[in-house]
Design an enzyme around this catalytic site. Sequence first.
Site, mmCIF file in Angstrom:
data_model
loop_
_atom_site.group_PDB
_atom_site.id
_atom_site.type_symbol
_atom_site.label_atom_id
_atom_site.label_comp_id
_atom_site.label_asym_id
_atom_site.label_seq_id
_atom_site.Cartn_x
_atom_site.Cartn_y
_atom_site.Cartn_z
ATOM 1 N N THR A 85 0.853 -1.195 0.000
ATOM 2 C CA THR A 85 0.000 0.000 0.000
ATOM 3 C C THR A 85 0.885 1.240 0.000
ATOM 4 O O THR A 85 0.684 2.175 -0.772
ATOM 5 C CB THR A 85 -0.954 -0.008 1.205
ATOM 6 O OG1 THR A 85 -1.609 -1.268 1.232
ATOM 7 C CG2 THR A 85 -1.974 1.102 1.115
ATOM 8 N N LYS A 113 6.648 12.955 21.829
ATOM 9 C CA LYS A 113 6.722 14.028 22.834
ATOM 10 C C LYS A 113 5.354 14.315 23.421
ATOM 11 O O LYS A 113 5.144 15.327 24.071
ATOM 12 C CB LYS A 113 7.250 15.308 22.193
ATOM 13 C CG LYS A 113 8.631 15.199 21.592
ATOM 14 C CD LYS A 113 9.050 16.597 21.125
ATOM 15 C CE LYS A 113 10.221 16.575 20.189
ATOM 16 N NZ LYS A 113 10.327 17.850 19.458
HETATM 17 C C1 NCD Z 1 -3.706 -6.109 3.741
HETATM 18 C C2 NCD Z 1 -3.926 -5.160 4.907
HETATM 19 O O1 NCD Z 1 -3.011 -4.449 5.297
HETATM 20 O O2 NCD Z 1 -5.046 -5.139 5.354
HETATM 21 N N1 NCD Z 1 -2.506 -5.841 3.097
HETATM 22 C C3 NCD Z 1 -2.485 -4.934 2.090
HETATM 23 O O3 NCD Z 1 -2.723 -3.763 2.275
HETATM 24 N N2 NCD Z 1 -2.257 -5.426 0.861
HETATM 25 C C4 NCD Z 1 -3.884 -7.521 4.068
HETATM 26 C C5 NCD Z 1 -3.175 -8.111 5.238
HETATM 27 O O4 NCD Z 1 -2.390 -7.472 5.929
HETATM 28 O O5 NCD Z 1 -3.416 -9.307 5.454
#
Ligand code: NCD
Length: 353
Positions: A85, A113
Amino acid sequence: MQEYKGWKEFFEKDIDKKLSFFQKNGNVFDVIYSQQFTITILERLFKLSDKIRTIAKSKKGTDFLQTILSDKRAMLFFSQPSTRTFLSFLNACHILGIKVSEIRDSRTSSEIKGESLEDSIRTFSSYVDLIIIRHFNENFAEKASWLLNSYTNRSIPVINGGSGKDQHPTQALLDMYTIYRSAKTKGGIDNKKVIMVGDLKRGRTIRSLSRLLALYKNIEIIFVAPKKFQVKDDITKFLDSNNVKYNKTENLEEVLGIGDILYFTRLQNEYDIGNESEDIDYSKYYFTEKHLNMIKKDAIIMHPFPRRNEISFTVDNDPRALYWKQSRNGMWIRAALIIYLFQREDLAMNFQS
Ligand code: NCD
Protein backbone atom coordinates in the site's frame (compact mmCIF):
# COMPACT_ATOMS: atom_id res chain seq x y z
CA MET A 1 -6.00 13.41 26.27
CA GLN A 2 -8.11 16.28 25.02
CA GLU A 3 -10.90 15.53 22.57
CA TYR A 4 -12.36 17.84 19.93
CA LYS A 5 -15.99 18.65 20.48
CA GLY A 6 -18.42 16.94 18.14
CA TRP A 7 -16.30 13.95 17.13
CA LYS A 8 -18.10 11.42 19.26
CA GLU A 9 -21.53 12.49 17.96
CA PHE A 10 -20.27 12.41 14.40
CA PHE A 11 -18.55 9.08 14.76
CA GLU A 12 -21.58 7.36 16.22
CA LYS A 13 -23.81 8.19 13.27
CA ASP A 14 -24.69 5.42 10.81
CA ILE A 15 -22.10 5.19 8.06
CA ASP A 16 -24.74 5.85 5.38
CA LYS A 17 -25.59 9.13 7.07
CA LYS A 18 -21.97 10.23 7.12
CA LEU A 19 -21.01 9.55 3.53
CA SER A 20 -22.02 12.97 2.22
CA PHE A 21 -19.63 14.54 4.71
CA PHE A 22 -16.72 13.06 2.74
CA GLN A 23 -17.95 14.56 -0.53
CA LYS A 24 -17.57 17.99 -2.09
CA ASN A 25 -19.61 19.29 -5.00
CA GLY A 26 -20.94 15.83 -5.78
CA ASN A 27 -17.49 14.21 -5.88
CA VAL A 28 -15.74 11.98 -3.40
CA PHE A 29 -13.31 14.24 -1.53
CA ASP A 30 -11.97 12.09 1.32
CA VAL A 31 -11.71 8.33 0.77
CA ILE A 32 -12.70 6.72 4.06
CA TYR A 33 -15.29 3.99 3.38
CA SER A 34 -15.69 1.77 0.34
CA GLN A 35 -19.44 2.54 0.50
CA GLN A 36 -18.56 5.94 -1.00
CA PHE A 37 -18.00 4.39 -4.40
CA THR A 38 -20.83 3.91 -6.87
CA ILE A 39 -20.64 1.81 -10.01
CA THR A 40 -20.33 5.02 -12.02
CA ILE A 41 -17.27 6.15 -10.07
CA LEU A 42 -15.75 2.67 -10.13
CA GLU A 43 -16.08 2.37 -13.87
CA ARG A 44 -14.63 5.85 -14.34
CA LEU A 45 -11.64 4.87 -12.21
CA PHE A 46 -11.18 1.59 -14.08
CA LYS A 47 -11.17 3.36 -17.45
CA LEU A 48 -8.86 6.06 -16.16
CA SER A 49 -6.44 3.42 -14.84
CA ASP A 50 -6.47 1.60 -18.17
CA LYS A 51 -5.78 4.89 -19.91
CA ILE A 52 -2.88 5.99 -17.72
CA ARG A 53 -1.14 2.65 -17.92
CA THR A 54 -1.37 2.88 -21.70
CA ILE A 55 -0.03 6.44 -21.63
CA ALA A 56 2.84 5.27 -19.42
CA LYS A 57 4.07 2.88 -22.09
CA SER A 58 6.07 5.60 -23.88
CA LYS A 59 8.60 8.10 -22.57
CA LYS A 60 6.53 10.93 -23.97
CA GLY A 61 3.53 9.58 -22.07
CA THR A 62 5.43 9.02 -18.83
CA ASP A 63 6.80 12.58 -19.01
CA PHE A 64 3.30 13.88 -19.62
CA LEU A 65 1.82 11.96 -16.67
CA GLN A 66 4.35 13.65 -14.41
CA THR A 67 2.86 17.03 -15.26
CA ILE A 68 -0.70 16.12 -14.26
CA LEU A 69 -0.22 16.89 -10.56
CA SER A 70 3.25 18.44 -10.50
CA ASP A 71 1.82 21.38 -8.53
CA LYS A 72 0.76 19.12 -5.62
CA ARG A 73 2.43 17.67 -2.54
CA ALA A 74 1.32 14.63 -0.54
CA MET A 75 2.00 13.20 2.89
CA LEU A 76 2.20 9.47 3.49
CA PHE A 77 1.57 8.83 7.18
CA PHE A 78 1.95 5.09 7.65
CA SER A 79 2.32 4.16 11.27
CA GLN A 80 1.22 0.54 10.74
CA PRO A 81 3.39 -1.88 8.72
CA SER A 82 2.90 -1.76 4.99
CA THR A 83 4.81 -2.75 1.88
CA ARG A 84 2.44 -2.69 -1.06
CA THR A 85 0.00 0.00 0.00
CA PHE A 86 2.83 2.34 0.91
CA LEU A 87 4.94 1.66 -2.17
CA SER A 88 2.05 1.71 -4.59
CA PHE A 89 0.83 5.05 -3.26
CA LEU A 90 4.36 6.42 -3.30
CA ASN A 91 4.88 5.28 -6.88
CA ALA A 92 1.43 6.48 -7.92
CA CYS A 93 2.52 9.91 -6.65
CA HIS A 94 5.81 9.64 -8.55
CA ILE A 95 3.96 8.74 -11.74
CA LEU A 96 1.85 11.90 -11.44
CA GLY A 97 4.68 14.24 -10.47
CA ILE A 98 3.43 14.74 -6.89
CA LYS A 99 6.15 15.49 -4.32
CA VAL A 100 5.90 13.25 -1.29
CA SER A 101 6.80 13.49 2.40
CA GLU A 102 6.51 10.49 4.65
CA ILE A 103 6.36 9.35 8.25
CA ARG A 104 6.44 5.60 8.63
CA ASP A 105 7.32 5.34 12.25
CA SER A 106 5.50 7.42 14.85
CA ARG A 107 8.60 7.26 17.04
CA THR A 108 10.24 9.71 14.65
CA SER A 109 7.39 12.21 14.92
CA SER A 110 6.33 14.48 17.77
CA GLU A 111 3.86 11.81 18.91
CA ILE A 112 6.70 10.61 21.12
CA LYS A 113 6.72 14.03 22.83
CA GLY A 114 3.05 13.63 23.66
CA GLU A 115 1.62 15.42 20.65
CA SER A 116 -1.93 14.35 19.86
CA LEU A 117 -2.60 12.69 16.52
CA GLU A 118 -5.00 15.54 15.84
CA ASP A 119 -2.22 18.10 16.11
CA SER A 120 0.04 15.96 13.91
CA ILE A 121 -2.66 15.87 11.23
CA ARG A 122 -3.19 19.63 11.38
CA THR A 123 0.54 20.08 11.02
CA PHE A 124 0.72 17.85 7.94
CA SER A 125 -2.14 19.75 6.40
CA SER A 126 -0.17 22.97 6.69
CA TYR A 127 2.45 21.62 4.32
CA VAL A 128 0.73 19.35 1.81
CA ASP A 129 -2.32 18.99 -0.45
CA LEU A 130 -3.21 15.35 0.28
CA ILE A 131 -2.75 13.02 3.26
CA ILE A 132 -2.70 9.24 2.92
CA ILE A 133 -2.99 7.42 6.25
CA ARG A 134 -2.57 3.91 7.50
CA HIS A 135 -3.08 3.58 11.19
CA PHE A 136 -3.62 0.88 13.75
CA ASN A 137 -6.51 2.81 15.33
CA GLU A 138 -9.77 2.02 13.70
CA ASN A 139 -11.36 5.22 12.36
CA PHE A 140 -8.24 7.32 12.54
CA ALA A 141 -8.42 8.33 8.88
CA GLU A 142 -12.05 9.24 9.40
CA LYS A 143 -11.17 11.34 12.39
CA ALA A 144 -8.46 13.13 10.43
CA SER A 145 -10.92 13.93 7.67
CA TRP A 146 -13.58 15.06 10.16
CA LEU A 147 -11.08 17.30 11.94
CA LEU A 148 -9.79 18.99 8.81
CA ASN A 149 -13.28 19.49 7.41
CA SER A 150 -14.80 20.74 10.67
CA TYR A 151 -12.08 22.73 12.35
CA THR A 152 -9.67 24.05 9.74
CA ASN A 153 -9.81 26.03 6.56
CA ARG A 154 -7.26 23.72 4.97
CA SER A 155 -9.50 20.76 4.37
CA ILE A 156 -7.34 18.73 2.04
CA PRO A 157 -8.31 15.22 0.91
CA VAL A 158 -7.55 12.33 3.25
CA ILE A 159 -7.25 8.77 1.95
CA ASN A 160 -7.66 5.81 4.26
CA GLY A 161 -4.84 3.39 3.44
CA GLY A 162 -6.13 0.84 5.97
CA SER A 163 -7.41 1.53 9.46
CA GLY A 164 -7.36 -1.19 12.09
CA LYS A 165 -9.59 -4.20 11.43
CA ASP A 166 -12.09 -1.93 9.88
CA GLN A 167 -11.76 -0.93 6.24
CA HIS A 168 -9.27 -0.73 3.42
CA PRO A 169 -11.14 1.02 0.63
CA THR A 170 -8.26 1.43 -1.82
CA GLN A 171 -7.42 -2.27 -1.53
CA ALA A 172 -11.03 -2.94 -2.52
CA LEU A 173 -10.56 -0.62 -5.51
CA LEU A 174 -7.55 -2.55 -6.74
CA ASP A 175 -9.27 -5.87 -6.09
CA MET A 176 -12.29 -4.73 -8.10
CA TYR A 177 -10.03 -3.35 -10.84
CA THR A 178 -8.31 -6.75 -11.06
CA ILE A 179 -11.68 -8.48 -11.30
CA TYR A 180 -12.84 -5.92 -13.89
CA ARG A 181 -9.80 -6.52 -16.10
CA SER A 182 -10.10 -10.27 -15.97
CA ALA A 183 -13.88 -10.19 -16.46
CA LYS A 184 -13.66 -8.13 -19.66
CA THR A 185 -13.67 -11.36 -21.67
CA LYS A 186 -16.06 -13.15 -19.30
CA GLY A 187 -19.20 -11.07 -19.50
CA GLY A 188 -18.21 -8.47 -16.92
CA ILE A 189 -18.36 -8.54 -13.13
CA ASP A 190 -22.07 -9.40 -12.77
CA ASN A 191 -23.11 -12.98 -11.92
CA LYS A 192 -19.80 -14.02 -10.40
CA LYS A 193 -19.38 -16.41 -7.49
CA VAL A 194 -16.72 -15.15 -5.12
CA ILE A 195 -15.05 -17.38 -2.56
CA MET A 196 -13.37 -15.48 0.29
CA VAL A 197 -11.08 -17.55 2.45
CA GLY A 198 -9.28 -17.04 5.74
CA ASP A 199 -9.54 -14.84 8.79
CA LEU A 200 -12.68 -13.09 7.67
CA LYS A 201 -13.49 -11.78 11.11
CA ARG A 202 -10.51 -9.49 11.34
CA GLY A 203 -9.48 -9.08 7.72
CA ARG A 204 -10.28 -5.58 6.57
CA THR A 205 -9.76 -6.25 2.86
CA ILE A 206 -12.73 -8.61 2.64
CA ARG A 207 -14.96 -6.14 4.50
CA SER A 208 -14.29 -3.43 1.95
CA LEU A 209 -14.36 -5.77 -1.04
CA SER A 210 -17.72 -7.31 -0.08
CA ARG A 211 -19.25 -3.86 -0.11
CA LEU A 212 -18.04 -3.05 -3.60
CA LEU A 213 -19.02 -6.43 -5.01
CA ALA A 214 -22.53 -5.80 -3.73
CA LEU A 215 -22.89 -3.01 -6.30
CA TYR A 216 -22.95 -5.55 -9.11
CA LYS A 217 -25.79 -7.80 -10.22
CA ASN A 218 -26.34 -11.33 -9.00
CA ILE A 219 -23.09 -11.67 -7.07
CA GLU A 220 -22.81 -14.58 -4.67
CA ILE A 221 -20.20 -14.69 -1.92
CA ILE A 222 -19.08 -17.84 -0.13
CA PHE A 223 -17.21 -17.12 3.09
CA VAL A 224 -14.81 -19.93 3.98
CA ALA A 225 -13.29 -19.65 7.44
CA PRO A 226 -12.74 -21.42 10.73
CA LYS A 227 -15.88 -20.88 12.84
CA LYS A 228 -14.05 -18.57 15.20
CA PHE A 229 -12.95 -16.31 12.41
CA GLN A 230 -16.07 -16.24 10.28
CA VAL A 231 -17.26 -12.97 8.81
CA LYS A 232 -19.04 -10.70 11.27
CA ASP A 233 -22.57 -9.33 11.30
CA ASP A 234 -21.63 -5.94 9.92
CA ILE A 235 -20.94 -7.58 6.56
CA THR A 236 -23.78 -10.10 6.55
CA LYS A 237 -26.29 -7.42 7.52
CA PHE A 238 -25.01 -5.22 4.75
CA LEU A 239 -25.31 -8.07 2.24
CA ASP A 240 -28.82 -8.91 3.48
CA SER A 241 -29.98 -5.38 3.06
CA ASN A 242 -28.49 -5.25 -0.43
CA ASN A 243 -29.99 -8.61 -1.43
CA VAL A 244 -26.63 -10.22 -2.05
CA LYS A 245 -26.60 -13.99 -1.71
CA TYR A 246 -23.97 -15.48 0.57
CA ASN A 247 -23.08 -18.67 2.38
CA LYS A 248 -20.67 -19.60 5.13
CA THR A 249 -18.66 -22.79 5.37
CA GLU A 250 -15.57 -24.20 7.04
CA ASN A 251 -14.79 -26.54 4.17
CA LEU A 252 -12.70 -25.09 1.37
CA GLU A 253 -12.52 -28.12 -0.91
CA GLU A 254 -16.29 -28.46 -0.92
CA VAL A 255 -16.72 -25.09 -2.64
CA LEU A 256 -13.52 -24.56 -4.61
CA GLY A 257 -15.05 -25.88 -7.82
CA ILE A 258 -17.86 -23.34 -8.01
CA GLY A 259 -15.86 -20.14 -7.57
CA ASP A 260 -15.17 -17.67 -10.36
CA ILE A 261 -13.02 -15.60 -8.02
CA LEU A 262 -11.01 -17.18 -5.19
CA TYR A 263 -9.76 -14.62 -2.69
CA PHE A 264 -7.32 -15.85 -0.03
CA THR A 265 -6.25 -13.97 3.10
CA ARG A 266 -3.86 -14.60 5.96
CA LEU A 267 -4.51 -15.08 9.65
CA GLN A 268 -4.61 -11.60 11.22
CA ASN A 269 -2.93 -12.69 14.46
CA GLU A 270 -1.51 -9.25 15.19
CA TYR A 271 -5.02 -8.50 16.47
CA ASP A 272 -5.04 -11.41 18.94
CA ILE A 273 -6.00 -10.36 22.41
CA GLY A 274 -5.25 -13.73 24.04
CA ASN A 275 -4.03 -16.72 22.07
CA GLU A 276 -7.13 -17.21 19.94
CA SER A 277 -5.11 -17.99 16.78
CA GLU A 278 -3.05 -20.70 18.36
CA ASP A 279 -5.40 -23.69 18.32
CA ILE A 280 -6.58 -23.06 14.76
CA ASP A 281 -5.50 -25.41 11.98
CA TYR A 282 -5.15 -22.75 9.32
CA SER A 283 -3.58 -25.20 6.84
CA LYS A 284 -7.14 -26.27 5.93
CA TYR A 285 -7.39 -22.90 4.22
CA TYR A 286 -4.24 -23.22 2.13
CA PHE A 287 -4.40 -23.44 -1.63
CA THR A 288 -1.78 -25.74 -3.12
CA GLU A 289 -0.89 -27.28 -6.47
CA LYS A 290 -3.27 -30.19 -5.87
CA HIS A 291 -6.19 -27.77 -5.90
CA LEU A 292 -5.43 -26.42 -9.37
CA ASN A 293 -7.44 -29.12 -11.11
CA MET A 294 -10.38 -28.70 -8.76
CA ILE A 295 -11.10 -25.11 -9.77
CA LYS A 296 -12.80 -23.71 -12.85
CA LYS A 297 -10.68 -23.29 -15.98
CA ASP A 298 -11.38 -19.58 -16.05
CA ALA A 299 -11.38 -18.91 -12.31
CA ILE A 300 -8.99 -16.33 -10.92
CA ILE A 301 -6.92 -16.62 -7.75
CA MET A 302 -6.35 -13.48 -5.71
CA HIS A 303 -4.59 -12.48 -2.48
CA PRO A 304 -4.13 -8.97 -1.08
CA PHE A 305 -0.71 -9.96 0.31
CA PRO A 306 1.29 -10.34 2.47
CA ARG A 307 0.99 -14.09 2.08
CA ARG A 308 2.31 -16.68 4.43
CA ASN A 309 1.34 -20.21 3.35
CA GLU A 310 -2.18 -19.49 2.06
CA ILE A 311 -1.10 -20.04 -1.54
CA SER A 312 1.93 -22.17 -2.39
CA PHE A 313 4.68 -20.76 -4.56
CA THR A 314 4.04 -23.66 -6.94
CA VAL A 315 0.72 -22.06 -7.89
CA ASP A 316 2.31 -18.75 -8.92
CA ASN A 317 2.91 -19.66 -12.55
CA ASP A 318 -0.61 -20.85 -13.23
CA PRO A 319 -2.28 -18.33 -15.58
CA ARG A 320 -5.21 -18.08 -13.15
CA ALA A 321 -2.97 -16.78 -10.36
CA LEU A 322 -3.52 -13.04 -10.59
CA TYR A 323 -2.08 -11.82 -7.30
CA TRP A 324 1.10 -10.34 -8.75
CA LYS A 325 -0.92 -8.46 -11.33
CA GLN A 326 -3.29 -7.48 -8.53
CA SER A 327 -0.45 -5.76 -6.61
CA ARG A 328 0.66 -3.86 -9.69
CA ASN A 329 -2.92 -2.86 -10.46
CA GLY A 330 -2.88 -1.15 -7.05
CA MET A 331 -0.40 1.42 -8.27
CA TRP A 332 -2.44 2.29 -11.36
CA ILE A 333 -5.81 2.51 -9.64
CA ARG A 334 -4.33 4.61 -6.84
CA ALA A 335 -2.87 6.96 -9.43
CA ALA A 336 -6.32 7.12 -11.06
CA LEU A 337 -7.97 7.77 -7.71
CA ILE A 338 -5.63 10.67 -6.94
CA ILE A 339 -6.26 12.21 -10.38
CA TYR A 340 -10.00 11.85 -9.73
CA LEU A 341 -9.75 13.49 -6.29
CA PHE A 342 -8.01 16.50 -7.79
CA GLN A 343 -10.45 16.52 -10.71
CA ARG A 344 -7.81 16.29 -13.39
CA GLU A 345 -9.38 13.31 -15.20
CA ASP A 346 -9.83 15.23 -18.45
CA LEU A 347 -6.12 15.93 -18.70
CA ALA A 348 -5.35 12.22 -18.71
CA MET A 349 -8.35 11.05 -20.75
CA ASN A 350 -7.67 13.60 -23.53
CA PHE A 351 -4.02 12.72 -23.95
CA GLN A 352 -3.17 11.61 -27.50
CA SER A 353 -0.11 9.45 -27.81
C1 NCD B 1 -3.71 -6.11 3.74
C2 NCD B 1 -3.93 -5.16 4.91
O1 NCD B 1 -3.01 -4.45 5.30
O2 NCD B 1 -5.05 -5.14 5.35
N1 NCD B 1 -2.51 -5.84 3.10
C3 NCD B 1 -2.48 -4.93 2.09
O3 NCD B 1 -2.72 -3.76 2.28
N2 NCD B 1 -2.26 -5.43 0.86
C4 NCD B 1 -3.88 -7.52 4.07
C5 NCD B 1 -3.18 -8.11 5.24
O4 NCD B 1 -2.39 -7.47 5.93
O5 NCD B 1 -3.42 -9.31 5.45
